[in-house]
Design a protein around this motif. Sequence first.
Motif, PDB file in Angstrom:
ATOM      1  N   VAL A   7     -28.814  37.052 122.802  1.00  0.00           N
ATOM      2  CA  VAL A   7     -28.101  36.003 121.655  1.00  0.00           C
ATOM      3  C   VAL A   7     -27.172  36.776 120.607  1.00  0.00           C
ATOM      4  O   VAL A   7     -28.520  37.152 119.763  1.00  0.00           O
ATOM      5  CB  VAL A   7     -28.654  34.764 121.689  1.00  0.00           C
ATOM      6  N   VAL A  79     -24.968  36.067 124.761  1.00  0.00           N
ATOM      7  CA  VAL A  79     -24.262  35.589 124.501  1.00  0.00           C
ATOM      8  C   VAL A  79     -23.559  35.407 122.823  1.00  0.00           C
ATOM      9  O   VAL A  79     -25.125  35.490 121.984  1.00  0.00           O
ATOM     10  CB  VAL A  79     -25.246  34.376 124.444  1.00  0.00           C
ATOM     11  N   ILE A  81     -22.323  33.793 119.823  1.00  0.00           N
ATOM     12  CA  ILE A  81     -21.916  31.950 119.439  1.00  0.00           C
ATOM     13  C   ILE A  81     -21.551  31.993 118.048  1.00  0.00           C
ATOM     14  O   ILE A  81     -22.507  32.437 117.188  1.00  0.00           O
ATOM     15  CB  ILE A  81     -23.617  30.914 119.260  1.00  0.00           C
ATOM     16  N   GLU A  98     -19.148  30.829 122.781  1.00  0.00           N
ATOM     17  CA  GLU A  98     -19.646  29.483 122.712  1.00  0.00           C
ATOM     18  C   GLU A  98     -18.777  29.647 120.708  1.00  0.00           C
ATOM     19  O   GLU A  98     -19.046  30.120 120.103  1.00  0.00           O
ATOM     20  CB  GLU A  98     -21.041  29.524 122.529  1.00  0.00           C
ATOM     21  N   TRP A 100     -19.642  27.129 118.003  1.00  0.00           N
ATOM     22  CA  TRP A 100     -20.326  25.436 118.032  1.00  0.00           C
ATOM     23  C   TRP A 100     -19.851  25.146 116.177  1.00  0.00           C
ATOM     24  O   TRP A 100     -20.210  25.564 115.337  1.00  0.00           O
ATOM     25  CB  TRP A 100     -21.615  25.743 117.686  1.00  0.00           C
ATOM     26  N   ARG A 123     -28.650  22.151 120.451  1.00  0.00           N
ATOM     27  CA  ARG A 123     -27.578  22.829 121.332  1.00  0.00           C
ATOM     28  C   ARG A 123     -28.123  24.259 122.052  1.00  0.00           C
ATOM     29  O   ARG A 123     -28.226  24.889 122.430  1.00  0.00           O
ATOM     30  CB  ARG A 123     -26.667  23.483 120.179  1.00  0.00           C
ATOM     31  N   LEU A 127     -28.696  26.121 125.570  1.00  0.00           N
ATOM     32  CA  LEU A 127     -28.741  27.063 125.132  1.00  0.00           C
ATOM     33  C   LEU A 127     -29.787  27.944 126.622  1.00  0.00           C
ATOM     34  O   LEU A 127     -29.348  28.546 127.517  1.00  0.00           O
ATOM     35  CB  LEU A 127     -28.622  28.021 124.473  1.00  0.00           C
ATOM     36  N   SER A 130     -29.491  27.288 130.067  1.00  0.00           N
ATOM     37  CA  SER A 130     -28.600  26.947 130.717  1.00  0.00           C
ATOM     38  C   SER A 130     -28.700  29.149 130.588  1.00  0.00           C
ATOM     39  O   SER A 130     -28.025  29.548 132.086  1.00  0.00           O
ATOM     40  CB  SER A 130     -27.005  26.972 129.359  1.00  0.00           C
TER      41      SER A 130
END
Length: 138
Positions: A7, A79, A81, A98, A100, A123, A127, A130
């Motif tokens: 991430v 991912v 973010i 994503e 945020w 969050r 995450l 998910s």
Amino acid sequence: MTDKPSVLFVCIHNAGRSQMAAAYLAHLSGGAVEVRSAGSAPADQVNPSAVAAMAEEGIDITAETPKVLTTEAVKESDVVITMGCGDTCPIFPGKRYEDWELDDPAGKGVESVRPIRDEIRRRVLDLLASLDVTPAGH
């Protein structure tokens, strides 16, 4: 290569929100997730109020430094973010993105940063769920 999900948290200065999110994810995943953070225009240092707010959670980010966003960091992440960096974040096909929406802690005291920190923690827990990663200590 690693089986771990990776991430990348991106904001403009990589001094507040993305640093707190990266610290929470590293802490709460217990090392089960590869964590990166970067900024499109990195600041000179991590926001002292963010450092203080995370210290209250028992997470030390005093050694962290803002890092510049690279195309490689995005390519290497599963991912991405973003946190208010707008069009400066490169987009690659096949990545999960994503955005945020969070208040910027820049220039705010620790009292004002706590609610932002708490929202980031919530969050990050979502995450982890998910990504099918159980939070450390749970």
